[in-house]
Scaffold this active site. Structure first.
Site: not given
Length: 785
Positions: A407-409, A453
């Site tokens: 997530n978002e990395n 994502s």
């Protein structure tokens, strides 16, 4: 035959010479709560008073009796949180450092005092950070340095309650000759035939014993020999019934039973339920960019999704019944996809079983979120081990349709200043673009994998480019008004949302005795987002006169604004199907009482947003988009009918009307132009679009400019129902049922009534209906003062 005995009795928790009763599975916080040692951290400012718990060492102990009659005895932990040393009768069995794995220890011939000593997660994380160097993250807490539920260190919706304990079941397994170590089921559909290929691994106590496996599914039976430590068996089920997402068909499940045999005597049995279906992820390039569309059984899906966080900051408290209640709420709201977010956990079998049965598609993140993660040891080996275990564990579930690397990395590396700070240090890219896709391809080739994502598909495009792959829309809320949702059409919106406080009864329980105000001490403590109240205020002021000093009005308007914000996004994006192929609202649920983006608050009460999702995620939806009415039809059959358009004044007069035919194909969108003479002019007018019992409203001006009449309506009550009849325009009427009684629930949220219209709101949990009480719990738009 293998015998499993749960170890649930006789545990104690030791700390600094004191011994307390312990519940296993459980955690230190829940045991301390039960013993009255700490206050409830969910109430008031209690979180601050228990911060010390996460920085101490704790030991769980019980007695393990000797066993006989079997060649092998194993001690099995399904989950240890997180850094632990396990000893039996003083002898070291092993050490652990991963919450997301299970552990097995050979204790054959052993007995005595079993102890599990937990080191502080802070101490371990800080030691790894000292060894590998600093890595940037969205929060100051060191969650990226160990394999533990990241959000136990706090998040912008969650408390900092760093847990320790035996959080999943523990048992003794006794067996002879051999046992089933792992079964990897590959389930596919080939020309209408359901195919199950079971790759079997065994552990032996007798090296030379001849072994076979027998598998049964759907009345089909097959056998295969085990060569040393492994074997495989294939079964074909003719005319297998397909498993479908909810709203697309039924969810037939097949029981698979695999038995390990020695000389035709059973040694061990593995049982799971499976479903036959195919799943693809269409990432084709087109004139709009790069797509991101799930395809199940050949049917392209517009995903009506919600993000899922752990439903309790103490996950050991989440029961099978609670999973089913929360996921049942999702299904009842029209949701067909649940994304298990990467700052949490791989959920228990109960979660995925409920999704299998209800047709909820599962998008599963690997547990990485909002930080740069080191790729060196000791973390790299743990990451691979947990991925291999959990991919195989979750493979039987037909609801699981997508693996996501993080997530978002990837976005964080590009946009959050990480690249310069890292100066070449590892940060997780090797996991998301290397290790994890290799593990999925090797073990679970039946499902697609995406690296993150948001993710555009490659470094050729910005990771959060709305035209390519998945997109997180957080400029809205953080900086922009929700009207900005209408400025673009992402290919797939995997995160977006707007905050609101929890239900009134939830606040009253969590902040008992406090005079509630938006900025009262408890309210501020239960608001974890950076400048959260400031963003709520600015969001309100764009539309309403801010209700200074009126908490009840503030509470109502923030709920309205949350529902409107999410509606603005979903209506716009659904109307652009198939360019946009999904919306995943942040978020379905909360893990404690808090002001957040959730549709269902920390006490399980539905906010107005929840009821709005039922409208937004229904198969059929009307929405006004510019000078057209979009007729959105996600049903499996064509929708044809007559659209009635009315241009109205806020006083209730019809200024113009027309009836226009429409035809929307199955799973398609049709557009009906609004005639020029029906366009509302100025703040005194609005547009009403009706078709087949559905309605869309378009007010061209913000509420603060609309000269609403003073709302007038009649209220009648009956057991289980409150009926409101409007004598004027009544916009965004809301019955806050929990103000009638904490157990009361209403069956709908915001509703707008034209003069003369009536709505009956179903109410449960309210035993003494009273018209005056009902009226006092009703809120709606009022003239600006």
């Amino acid at each position: 035959m293998l015998q499993a005995t749960p170890l649930t009795e006789g545990w104690i928790l030791r700390h600094e010479g004191e011994a307390l009763p312990a519940v296993v599975p459980g955690c230190v916080h829940t045991d301390l709560l039960a013993a009255g040692v700490i206050p409830d951290p969910f109430l008031g400012l209690g979180e601050r008073e228990v911060a010390w718990v996460g920085r101490r060492e704790w030991t769980y102990e019980t007695d393990l009796a000797p066993s006989d009659g079997h060649e092998q005895t194993d001690l099995v932990f399904d989950g240890l949180d997180t850094v632990a040393e396990i000893r039996l009768d003083g002898q070291l069995l092993g050490r652990t450092r991963n919450m997301h794995r299970s552990y097995r220890f050979d204790v054959t011939g052993m007995a005595g005092r079993l102890s599990v000593r937990f080191v502080s997660a802070y101490a371990e994380a800080e030691a790894v950070r000292g060894q590998l160097g600093e890595r940037p993250g969205a929060y100051a807490e060191p969650y990226q340095y160990l394999r533990k539920m990241a959000c136990s260190f706090g998040w912008d919706w969650g408390p900092t309650l760093v847990t320790a304990g035996i959080w999943r079941p523990v048992r003794i397994e006794r067996w002879s000759t051999a046992r089933i170590a792992r079964v990897r089921p590959l389930v596919s559909v080939e020309q209408g035939v359901g195919v199950v290929e079971l790759a079997v691994e065994v552990e032996r106590a007798r090296v030379e014993a001849p072994l076979t496996v027998e598998a049964v599914v759907g009345g089909v039976r097959a056998r295969a020999a085990i060569d040393k430590a492994s074997g495989a068996v294939r079964l074909e089920v003719p005319e297998a019934r397909l498993w479908w997402p909810r709203g697309y068909g039924e969810q037939p499940l097949y029981e698979v039973e695999l038995t390990l045999l020695h000389e035709d005597g059973p040694l061990d049995v593995w049982r799971r339920r499976i479903g036959f279906r195919t799943v693809e992820l269409d990432r084709s390039a087109d004139e709009h960019g790069t797509g991101f569309c799930l395809v199940v059984n050949g049917e392209r899906i517009f995903a009506r999704g919600v993000n899922w966080i752990p439903d309790d900051v103490f996950p050991s408290r989440i029961t099978r019944e609670r999973y089913r209640e929360r996921l049942g709420q999702a299904a009842a709201a029209g949701v067909d996809l649940v994304r298990v977010w990467g700052g949490g956990i791989y959920e228990s079998e109960d979660f995925y079983d409920a999704c299998d049965e209800s047709g909820l598609l599962v998008w599963q993140d690997f547990p990485f979120a909002c930080a740069a993660y080191p790729e060196e040891q000791p973390l790299r080996g743990e990451v691979e081990a947990e991925a291999r275990e959990n991919v195989v564990r979750l493979m039987p579930h037909p609801s699981l349709v997508l693996w996501n690397g993080n997530n978002e990395n990837l976005w964080g590396f590009r946009d959050w200043g990480w690249e310069g700070r890292l100066a070449g240090d590892s940060w997780g890219e090797g996991y998301y673009l290397g290790l994890l896709p290799r593990v999925v391809a090797e073990l679970d080739p039946t499902r697609p994998y995406t690296a993150g994502s948001p993710w555009s598909g490659s470094w050729e495009h910005h990771p959060n480019d709305p035209a390519h792959g998945t997109h997180h829309s957080w400029e809205v809320w953080n900086r922009l008004d929700y009207a900005a949702y209408r400025s673009e059409v992402p290919r797939f919106v995997a995160e977006f949302g707007w905050q609101a406080p929890p239900a009134h009864a939830t606040l009253r329980r969590a902040l008992a005795g406090e005079e509630l105000a938006a900025d009262s001490p408890g309210m501020l403590h239960h608001q974890k987002a950076e400048d959260g109240n400031g963003k709520l205020r600015r969001g309100l002021e764009r539309y309403f006169a801010f209700p200074e000093g009126d908490f009840d009005r503030w509470h109502y308007l923030t709920q309205v604004n949350q529902a409107r914000a999410v509606a603005a996004g979903i209506e716009h994006w659904r109307s652009h199907w198939p360019v946009c192929a999904g919306t995943v609202v942040w978020q379905l649920n909360d893990c404690w009482p808090v002001t957040s983006w959730a549709a269902v608050d920390g006490d399980g009460r539905e906010k107005p947003l929840y009821h709005e999702l039922r409208r937004l995620y229904a198969d059929r939806l009307l929405t006004v988009r510019g000078r057209v009415v979009a007729v959105v039809n996600q049903a499996g059959e064509e929708w044809a009918g007559v659209l009635r358009l009315r241009r109205m004044s806020v006083e209730g007069a019809v200024l113009g009307e027309a009836e226009l035919g429409f035809r929307a194909g199955r799973r398609a969108v049709a557009e009906v132009p609004v005639p020029d003479e029906l366009e509302p002019a100025g703040p005194k007018e609005f547009l009403v679009a009706d078709a087949d019992g559905l309605r869309a409203l378009h007010f061209p001006s913000p509420d603060r400019e609309i000269p609403y009449p003073r709302p007038e309506f009649d209220v009648t009550v009956a057991p289980g129902a409150v009926t409101v009849t409007a004598r004027t325009l009544v916009r965004d009427l809301l019955l806050q049922a929990d103000r009638l009684h904490p157990a009361a629930r209403a069956d709908r949220g915001l509703v707008t009534l034209l003069p003369g219209e009536r709505v009956t709101i179903g109410v449960t949990g309210w035993e003494t209906p009273d018209p005056d009480a009902a009226r006092s719990a009703l809120y709606c738009m009022e003239p600006a003062s």
